[in-house]
Design a protein around this motif. Sequence first.
Motif, PDB file in Angstrom:
ATOM      1  N   SER A   1       0.865  -1.193   0.000  1.00  0.00           N
ATOM      2  CA  SER A   1       0.000   0.000   0.000  1.00  0.00           C
ATOM      3  C   SER A   1       0.889   1.227   0.000  1.00  0.00           C
ATOM      4  CB  SER A   1      -0.878   0.037   1.248  1.00  0.00           C
ATOM      5  OG  SER A   1      -0.131   0.492   2.370  1.00  0.00           O
ATOM      6  N   SER A   2       0.276   2.384  -0.073  1.00  0.00           N
ATOM      7  CA  SER A   2       1.034   3.619   0.122  1.00  0.00           C
ATOM      8  C   SER A   2       1.377   3.738   1.617  1.00  0.00           C
ATOM      9  CB  SER A   2       0.217   4.803  -0.366  1.00  0.00           C
ATOM     10  OG  SER A   2      -1.015   4.816   0.307  1.00  0.00           O
TER      11      SER A   2
ATOM     12  N   GLY B   1      -2.399   1.611   6.440  1.00  0.00           N
ATOM     13  CA  GLY B   1      -2.888   0.748   7.519  1.00  0.00           C
ATOM     14  C   GLY B   1      -2.410  -0.696   7.459  1.00  0.00           C
TER      15      GLY B   1
ATOM     16  N   ALA C   1      -1.489  -1.930  11.060  1.00  0.00           N
ATOM     17  CA  ALA C   1      -2.727  -2.061  11.838  1.00  0.00           C
ATOM     18  C   ALA C   1      -3.498  -3.306  11.399  1.00  0.00           C
ATOM     19  CB  ALA C   1      -3.584  -0.810  11.679  1.00  0.00           C
TER      20      ALA C   1
ATOM     21  N   ARG D   1       5.131  -3.821  17.945  1.00  0.00           N
ATOM     22  CA  ARG D   1       3.666  -3.876  17.942  1.00  0.00           C
ATOM     23  C   ARG D   1       3.196  -5.270  17.537  1.00  0.00           C
ATOM     24  NH1 ARG D   1       2.158   0.939  13.979  1.00  0.00           N
ATOM     25  NH2 ARG D   1       0.113  -0.042  13.777  1.00  0.00           N
TER      26      ARG D   1
ATOM     27  N   ALA E   1      -9.641  -1.364  10.722  1.00  0.00           N
ATOM     28  CA  ALA E   1      -8.870  -1.972  11.812  1.00  0.00           C
ATOM     29  C   ALA E   1      -9.340  -1.388  13.142  1.00  0.00           C
ATOM     30  CB  ALA E   1      -7.378  -1.716  11.609  1.00  0.00           C
ATOM     31  N   LYS E   2      -9.975  -0.251  13.072  1.00  0.00           N
ATOM     32  CA  LYS E   2     -10.417   0.396  14.300  1.00  0.00           C
ATOM     33  C   LYS E   2     -11.709  -0.221  14.840  1.00  0.00           C
ATOM     34  CE  LYS E   2     -10.774   4.918  16.373  1.00  0.00           C
ATOM     35  NZ  LYS E   2     -10.961   6.349  16.106  1.00  0.00           N
TER      36      LYS E   2
HETATM   37  N1  LIG Z   1      -9.276   5.547  11.826  1.00  0.00           N
HETATM   38  C1  LIG Z   1      -8.483   4.559  11.466  1.00  0.00           C
HETATM   39  N2  LIG Z   1      -7.150   4.720  11.502  1.00  0.00           N
HETATM   40  C2  LIG Z   1      -6.371   3.691  11.125  1.00  0.00           C
HETATM   41  C3  LIG Z   1      -6.907   2.452  10.681  1.00  0.00           C
HETATM   42  N3  LIG Z   1      -5.887   1.640  10.358  1.00  0.00           N
HETATM   43  C4  LIG Z   1      -4.751   2.322  10.589  1.00  0.00           C
HETATM   44  N4  LIG Z   1      -5.030   3.562  11.053  1.00  0.00           N
HETATM   45  C5  LIG Z   1      -4.086   4.618  11.417  1.00  0.00           C
HETATM   46  O1  LIG Z   1      -3.339   5.024  10.279  1.00  0.00           O
HETATM   47  C6  LIG Z   1      -1.982   5.295  10.633  1.00  0.00           C
HETATM   48  C7  LIG Z   1      -1.051   4.419   9.815  1.00  0.00           C
HETATM   49  O2  LIG Z   1      -1.312   3.061  10.097  1.00  0.00           O
HETATM   50  P1  LIG Z   1      -0.225   1.927   9.888  1.00  0.00           P
HETATM   51  O3  LIG Z   1      -0.861   0.631  10.196  1.00  0.00           O
HETATM   52  O4  LIG Z   1       1.038   2.253  10.606  1.00  0.00           O
HETATM   53  O5  LIG Z   1       0.012   2.075   8.310  1.00  0.00           O
HETATM   54  P2  LIG Z   1       1.172   1.443   7.392  1.00  0.00           P
HETATM   55  O6  LIG Z   1       2.172   2.507   7.160  1.00  0.00           O
HETATM   56  O7  LIG Z   1       0.478   1.060   6.109  1.00  0.00           O
HETATM   57  O8  LIG Z   1       1.723   0.270   8.109  1.00  0.00           O
HETATM   58  C8  LIG Z   1      -1.867   5.017  12.127  1.00  0.00           C
HETATM   59  O9  LIG Z   1      -1.989   6.244  12.796  1.00  0.00           O
HETATM   60  C9  LIG Z   1      -3.047   4.114  12.403  1.00  0.00           C
HETATM   61  O10 LIG Z   1      -3.526   4.239  13.717  1.00  0.00           O
HETATM   62  C10 LIG Z   1      -8.341   2.325  10.667  1.00  0.00           C
HETATM   63  O11 LIG Z   1      -8.915   1.287  10.289  1.00  0.00           O
HETATM   64  N5  LIG Z   1      -9.070   3.402  11.061  1.00  0.00           N
END
Ligand SMILES: Nc1nc2c(ncn2[C@@H]2O[C@H](COP(=O)(O)OP(=O)(O)O)[C@@H](O)[C@H]2O)c(=O)[nH]1
Lengths: 121, 234
Positions: B40-41, B45, B48, B78, B204-205
Motif C-alpha cells: 500500500s502507500s 494501515g 494495523a 507492535r 482496523a479500528k
Molecule cells: N481511523 C483509522 N485509523 C487507522 C486504521 N488503520 C490504521 N489507522 C491509522 O493510520 C496510521 C497508519 O497506520 P499503519 O498501520 O502504521 O500504516 P502502514 O504505514 O500502512 O503500516 C496510524 O496512525 C493508524 O492508527 C483504521 O482502520 N481506522
Amino acid sequence: MHETDMTKALILTVRDWWEAQPERPQISQIHLTVGQFTCVEPASLQFAFEVQTQNSFLQGAKLVIRETPLIAFCHRCQQEYQPEIGIQYACPTCSSPMEDIRSGRELKIERIEYEQFNYMS
Amino acid sequence: MHQTFDAALGIDLLHANQAGADHNRTHFDEWGITCFNVMSSPGAGKTALLERTLAGLTPDLKIAVIEGDMTTELDADRLRRYNVPVIAINTGRSCHLDAKMVAGGIHRLAHEYNPTEFDLVLVENVGNLVCPAEFEVGEHVKVALLSVTEGEDKPLKYPVMFQEADCLLITKMDLAPHLDVDLNQIIANVRQMNPHVTIIPVSAKTGEGLSEWFDWVRTEVGQLAGMQSLVVGH
Ligand SMILES: Nc1nc2c(ncn2[C@@H]2O[C@H](COP(=O)(O)OP(=O)(O)O)[C@@H](O)[C@H]2O)c(=O)[nH]1
Ligand SMILES: [Mg+2]
Ligand SMILES: [Zn+2]
Ligand SMILES: [Zn+2]
Ligand SMILES: [Zn+2]
C-alpha cells in the motif's frame, strides 16, 4: 528511485554478456524496451544509467529506450484498444474491463551494439 | 577495421529478481507455507491490519511476519506482542522489497524456527504504490490496501499494483462517513482493470469487514496447502 535498481540489474546483465566475449568489445548502444504500463520512467532510467556507468566498462555507451504503448484486447469487441493511462482502462466501445494486456508490460534488454576490430576486412 | 556488431539479448530486466522470487516460492512450497505480499502507500494501515490479523487468526494459523516497512523498531514490537516471529528487514533507502531481501528474511526464519510449522508468512512491503508490484518476492498472493482517505482516483493513477492484486482491502472505513469519498467509485475504478479481484472494505479500528477478510485468508491458505501437499507429496 527504483530506476537505480533497474539500472543495476541492467548493468549486471550486460556485464555478464561482456565478460563472456573474448574481445571485451567497446559497447556503443544498449537497446531497451520499456512498456508504458510499468513502474519505470524512461527519463529517470537514462539519468541513473549515466550516473552509474561513469568510469565503468560502459562509459560513453548510449541507452536507447523504445517505449511500447499500453494495448489491451477486448474479447467482447474482438479488437485491440489503447487504454488511457491514469484515466480509463475499460474498453471505450463496450466498457468491458481491461483483462488481456497485449503490450505495455515489457521491461527488456533487446540488443547491444558494439564496436570490434574485424580481421577479415 | 572497426565494425559495428549487434548482439540480440532479449533478457527481462527483472530476470534476476524473478529468479530470486522463484527461489523463495520454492522454499515456501517445500515448507507448506502460503506467502502474502501486503502492499500500500505509506500509512494506509498495513501494520494495523497485520495486528488485527494476528489477533484474529493465531494460534489457529501459525503465522510469521517479514516486516519491510519499519519506520522504527516500534512497528515490529507492535506485532511481536502477538507472539509470532517478526523478521525485520533493513531495506536501506530502497523503495520496495526485492526477492533477495526477503530471501535473507526467510533463511533467518528457517534458521531460528522449524519452517514447516508455519502456515502463513505475511510480508509487509515498503509503503509505496508504484514499484512493489513490479518486484515479486516469492508471494503466492498479492494484497493491496487503499485507505478511504486516499481518494477514488488512486487506482487509476497507480494502476499496476491494483491490476495485479488478488485482494484489495479498502481500509479505514470508519473514517468514510467523515469524508467525501465514493466507495462505489473506488470499486468501479479497480474493477475496470482487475475484474476478478476480491474487494473487502475494512476498518482496523472498528473491526468492520475483518471476519470476511479472515475467511478469505483461511480459504487461500487452505487451498494452497492442498496444492502444495499434492506436489510435494506430504
Ligand atoms: N481511523 C483509522 N485509523 C487507522 C486504521 N488503520 C490504521 N489507522 C491509522 O493510520 C496510521 C497508519 O497506520 P499503519 O498501520 O502504521 O500504516 P502502514 O504505514 O500502512 O503500516 C496510524 O496512525 C493508524 O492508527 C483504521 O482502520 N481506522
Ligand atoms: Mg507499517
Ligand atoms: Zn522501488
Ligand atoms: Zn469492447
Ligand atoms: Zn534458499
